[in-house]
Scaffold this active site. Sequence first.
Site, PDB file in Angstrom:
ATOM      1  N   ARG A 164       0.848  -1.173   0.000  1.00 15.59           N
ATOM      2  CA  ARG A 164       0.000   0.000   0.000  1.00 15.59           C
ATOM      3  C   ARG A 164       0.883   1.221   0.000  1.00 15.59           C
ATOM      4  O   ARG A 164       1.774   1.329   0.867  1.00 15.59           O
ATOM      5  CB  ARG A 164      -0.904   0.014   1.247  1.00 15.59           C
ATOM      6  CG  ARG A 164      -1.893   1.168   1.269  1.00 15.59           C
ATOM      7  CD  ARG A 164      -2.593   1.318   2.609  1.00 15.59           C
ATOM      8  NE  ARG A 164      -1.759   2.056   3.560  1.00 15.59           N
ATOM      9  CZ  ARG A 164      -2.189   2.421   4.777  1.00 15.59           C
ATOM     10  NH1 ARG A 164      -3.403   2.094   5.181  1.00 15.59           N
ATOM     11  NH2 ARG A 164      -1.393   3.093   5.589  1.00 15.59           N
TER      12      ARG A 164
ATOM     13  N   TYR B 167      -2.870  11.528   5.886  1.00 15.75           N
ATOM     14  CA  TYR B 167      -3.066  10.182   6.396  1.00 15.75           C
ATOM     15  C   TYR B 167      -1.849   9.283   6.191  1.00 15.75           C
ATOM     16  O   TYR B 167      -1.367   9.119   5.081  1.00 15.75           O
ATOM     17  CB  TYR B 167      -4.298   9.546   5.724  1.00 15.75           C
ATOM     18  CG  TYR B 167      -4.376   8.073   6.010  1.00 15.75           C
ATOM     19  CD1 TYR B 167      -4.131   7.133   5.015  1.00 15.75           C
ATOM     20  CD2 TYR B 167      -4.589   7.641   7.311  1.00 15.75           C
ATOM     21  CE1 TYR B 167      -4.146   5.790   5.303  1.00 15.75           C
ATOM     22  CE2 TYR B 167      -4.606   6.296   7.601  1.00 15.75           C
ATOM     23  CZ  TYR B 167      -4.387   5.372   6.603  1.00 15.75           C
ATOM     24  OH  TYR B 167      -4.389   4.035   6.879  1.00 15.75           O
TER      25      TYR B 167
ATOM     26  N   ASP C 262      -5.090   3.757  -0.180  1.00 18.15           N
ATOM     27  CA  ASP C 262      -6.187   3.916   0.764  1.00 18.15           C
ATOM     28  C   ASP C 262      -6.597   5.384   0.823  1.00 18.15           C
ATOM     29  O   ASP C 262      -5.821   6.225   1.259  1.00 18.15           O
ATOM     30  CB  ASP C 262      -5.707   3.453   2.152  1.00 18.15           C
ATOM     31  CG  ASP C 262      -6.856   3.303   3.143  1.00 18.15           C
ATOM     32  OD1 ASP C 262      -6.634   2.692   4.203  1.00 18.15           O
ATOM     33  OD2 ASP C 262      -7.965   3.785   2.843  1.00 18.15           O
TER      34      ASP C 262
ATOM     35  N   HIS D 288      -9.177   6.445   2.523  1.00 18.24           N
ATOM     36  CA  HIS D 288      -9.625   6.644   3.911  1.00 18.24           C
ATOM     37  C   HIS D 288     -10.887   7.490   4.007  1.00 18.24           C
ATOM     38  O   HIS D 288     -10.963   8.411   4.817  1.00 18.24           O
ATOM     39  CB  HIS D 288      -8.482   7.285   4.718  1.00 18.24           C
ATOM     40  CG  HIS D 288      -8.179   6.525   5.969  1.00 18.24           C
ATOM     41  ND1 HIS D 288      -8.374   7.038   7.225  1.00 18.24           N
ATOM     42  CD2 HIS D 288      -7.704   5.283   6.163  1.00 18.24           C
ATOM     43  CE1 HIS D 288      -8.014   6.156   8.134  1.00 18.24           C
ATOM     44  NE2 HIS D 288      -7.610   5.083   7.526  1.00 18.24           N
TER      45      HIS D 288
ATOM     46  N   GLU E 203      -8.918   1.820  -1.884  1.00 16.01           N
ATOM     47  CA  GLU E 203      -9.599   1.426  -0.648  1.00 16.01           C
ATOM     48  C   GLU E 203     -10.378   2.569  -0.011  1.00 16.01           C
ATOM     49  O   GLU E 203      -9.902   3.709   0.027  1.00 16.01           O
ATOM     50  CB  GLU E 203      -8.562   0.917   0.357  1.00 16.01           C
ATOM     51  CG  GLU E 203      -9.154   0.551   1.701  1.00 16.01           C
ATOM     52  CD  GLU E 203      -8.100   0.213   2.729  1.00 16.01           C
ATOM     53  OE1 GLU E 203      -6.929   0.038   2.349  1.00 16.01           O
ATOM     54  OE2 GLU E 203      -8.443   0.159   3.907  1.00 16.01           O
TER      55      GLU E 203
ATOM     56  N   GLU F 246     -13.257  -1.799   6.491  1.00 21.28           N
ATOM     57  CA  GLU F 246     -12.519  -2.036   7.742  1.00 21.28           C
ATOM     58  C   GLU F 246     -13.309  -1.530   8.947  1.00 21.28           C
ATOM     59  O   GLU F 246     -13.159  -2.062  10.039  1.00 21.28           O
ATOM     60  CB  GLU F 246     -11.142  -1.393   7.702  1.00 21.28           C
ATOM     61  CG  GLU F 246     -11.158   0.117   7.696  1.00 21.28           C
ATOM     62  CD  GLU F 246      -9.781   0.699   7.474  1.00 21.28           C
ATOM     63  OE1 GLU F 246      -9.104   0.283   6.519  1.00 21.28           O
ATOM     64  OE2 GLU F 246      -9.382   1.556   8.271  1.00 21.28           O
TER      65      GLU F 246
ATOM     66  N   ARG G 298     -13.356  -5.752   3.593  1.00 21.11           N
ATOM     67  CA  ARG G 298     -12.242  -5.621   4.533  1.00 21.11           C
ATOM     68  C   ARG G 298     -12.619  -5.902   5.980  1.00 21.11           C
ATOM     69  O   ARG G 298     -11.850  -5.608   6.902  1.00 21.11           O
ATOM     70  CB  ARG G 298     -11.633  -4.222   4.393  1.00 21.11           C
ATOM     71  CG  ARG G 298     -11.154  -3.897   2.983  1.00 21.11           C
ATOM     72  CD  ARG G 298      -9.852  -3.188   3.010  1.00 21.11           C
ATOM     73  NE  ARG G 298      -8.871  -3.994   3.711  1.00 21.11           N
ATOM     74  CZ  ARG G 298      -7.973  -3.485   4.544  1.00 21.11           C
ATOM     75  NH1 ARG G 298      -7.910  -2.186   4.756  1.00 21.11           N
ATOM     76  NH2 ARG G 298      -7.117  -4.272   5.147  1.00 21.11           N
TER      77      ARG G 298
ATOM     78  N   GLU H  98      -4.113  -7.651   5.222  1.00 21.14           N
ATOM     79  CA  GLU H  98      -3.282  -6.487   5.575  1.00 21.14           C
ATOM     80  C   GLU H  98      -2.370  -6.877   6.721  1.00 21.14           C
ATOM     81  O   GLU H  98      -2.790  -7.535   7.670  1.00 21.14           O
ATOM     82  CB  GLU H  98      -4.164  -5.312   5.999  1.00 21.14           C
ATOM     83  CG  GLU H  98      -3.378  -4.066   6.396  1.00 21.14           C
ATOM     84  CD  GLU H  98      -4.269  -2.903   6.764  1.00 21.14           C
ATOM     85  OE1 GLU H  98      -5.473  -3.109   6.921  1.00 21.14           O
ATOM     86  OE2 GLU H  98      -3.765  -1.772   6.881  1.00 21.14           O
TER      87      GLU H  98
ATOM     88  N   TRP I 152     -11.387  11.391   8.481  1.00 22.45           N
ATOM     89  CA  TRP I 152      -9.952  11.086   8.601  1.00 22.45           C
ATOM     90  C   TRP I 152      -9.674   9.796   7.905  1.00 22.45           C
ATOM     91  O   TRP I 152     -10.435   8.837   7.992  1.00 22.45           O
ATOM     92  CB  TRP I 152      -9.532  10.975  10.064  1.00 22.45           C
ATOM     93  CG  TRP I 152      -8.081  10.576  10.140  1.00 22.45           C
ATOM     94  CD1 TRP I 152      -7.003  11.329   9.765  1.00 22.45           C
ATOM     95  CD2 TRP I 152      -7.561   9.308  10.539  1.00 22.45           C
ATOM     96  NE1 TRP I 152      -5.839  10.630   9.946  1.00 22.45           N
ATOM     97  CE2 TRP I 152      -6.150   9.385  10.411  1.00 22.45           C
ATOM     98  CE3 TRP I 152      -8.127   8.130  10.988  1.00 22.45           C
ATOM     99  CZ2 TRP I 152      -5.308   8.307  10.736  1.00 22.45           C
ATOM    100  CZ3 TRP I 152      -7.304   7.060  11.300  1.00 22.45           C
ATOM    101  CH2 TRP I 152      -5.913   7.176  11.188  1.00 22.45           C
TER     102      TRP I 152
HETATM  103  O1  LIG Z   1      -6.320   0.063   5.830  1.00 25.59           O
HETATM  104  N1  LIG Z   1      -5.830   0.320   6.940  1.00 25.59           N
HETATM  105  C1  LIG Z   1      -6.148   1.408   7.605  1.00 25.59           C
HETATM  106  O2  LIG Z   1      -6.912   2.256   7.140  1.00 25.59           O
HETATM  107  C2  LIG Z   1      -5.586   1.535   8.987  1.00 25.59           C
HETATM  108  O3  LIG Z   1      -4.243   1.794   8.970  1.00 25.59           O
HETATM  109  C3  LIG Z   1      -6.348   2.567   9.799  1.00 25.59           C
HETATM  110  O4  LIG Z   1      -5.859   3.842   9.481  1.00 25.59           O
HETATM  111  C4  LIG Z   1      -6.125   2.281  11.263  1.00 25.59           C
HETATM  112  O5  LIG Z   1      -6.403   0.940  11.508  1.00 25.59           O
HETATM  113  C5  LIG Z   1      -7.064   3.115  12.112  1.00 25.59           C
HETATM  114  O6  LIG Z   1      -6.942   2.683  13.455  1.00 25.59           O
HETATM  115 CO   LIG Z   2      -7.867   1.432   5.388  1.00 24.73          CO
END
Ligand SMILES: O=NC(=O)[C@@H](O)[C@H](O)[C@H](O)CO
Ligand SMILES: [Co+2]
Length: 403
Positions: free
Chosen positions: A147, A159, A211, A213, A237, A263, A284, A340, A403
């Site tokens: 990643r 991030y 990612d 996020h 992601e 996730e 995820r 992961e 975030w």
């Molecule tokens: O895909 N993995 C992620 O997005 C992680 O690294 C998250 O930022 C953290 O688990 C948040 O606690």
């Molecule tokens: Co993630």
Amino acid sequence: MKITDVKVIVCSPGRNFVTVKIMTDEGLYGIGDGTVNGRELAVVSYLQDHVAPLLIGRDPARIEDIWQYLYRGAYWRRGPITMAAISAVDMALWDIKGKAANMPLYQLLGGASREKVMVYSHAQGMTIEEAVDAVGKKRDEGYLAIRAQVGIPGLPAIYGTGKGSVQGTGGMVDALPNEEVWSTSKYMVHIPKLFQRLRDTYGDEPHLLHDTHHRLTPIEAARLGKDLEPYRLFWLEDPVPAELQEGYRLIRQHTTTPIALGEVFNTIWDAKLVMEEQLIDYIRATSVHAGGVTGLRRIFDFASVYHIRTACHGPMDVSPVAMGANVHIDLWVPNFGIQEFSGYTPLMHEVFPHAWQQDGGHLHPGEAPGHGVDIDEDLAAQYPYERAYLPVNRLEDGTIWHW
Ligand SMILES: O=NC(=O)[C@@H](O)[C@H](O)[C@H](O)CO
Ligand SMILES: [Co+2]
């Protein structure tokens, strides 16, 4: 066999972990991970004050009955705290069942479907050059999938690239939430340049992941997915927050870049629409958040009907206990995608001795009965809980963002 005691162990060997330990009258015990990053003590109380009294005297072999009892009996169903508590208990009960049967968890699930479990690791840098180097280092360590995250010109750390970023958490873990600054327009222009450079440098062979996020709108994610198509990502992601699962239809209409999501999901209901409409390619969900082995197996079987592969969340804030449960599931699950794995510190490996082993870009759960992970309670006690939060994100004008 009867459950005689339930202990909740909170420790912070570099970051906070919540571990439940279930003891039985036959001397067997099992452990489970109930860590919710930034809200850990809510799960501790949920387990200690509300769940533990319900478990004493029960037969630990009745895993499904206890799962349903804790899920339906709560009345206030679902949510990250409830489901992390159920996940922790479930993991511990499967651990006990494996020990009682003298079998590793993956055998109880149906045996191995592969020799080993491919993982992806994290590489990041404040600049494209730094990120390209970081990916190269991970390739040298044997990772086949990486990643890549990068700082955005004109923005302070974003991030995963923060100065205080704890390796593997993807974000900064501080006593008060660190505030990051975000600009979608600056991000959208810059990310394709990162992947252009990565493909120019390393060619087509590495699996490259990214990612977002949860920071884009569907049309922005559609645009980014299209812009990244020439670089053939393994996945993009969490492009968009998924409370509105229908929002993923728009992304799917515009791009063939594979999408990974989930996730933060804690039940199948969070993902039912995006899966049955095949709006995503990887789910995820992970053992510590989505109901343990019992919850995850249900989600993954549903996903398999819709050509969706598994991709358990597994950064450092998923404890080595949940990593163990994940890797057993990964070895068995027919529609496995990837795991992961951002690694742990030596101290974390010591606090949580485990049978799972890493071999370059792969993991194997090992052959120990149960999930094969334990906790060294004396060592854990030397690292008491320290309040910590995940960062929060604001737009340049100060608007709170994702975030
Ligand atoms: O895909 N993995 C992620 O997005 C992680 O690294 C998250 O930022 C953290 O688990 C948040 O606690
Ligand atoms: Co993630």
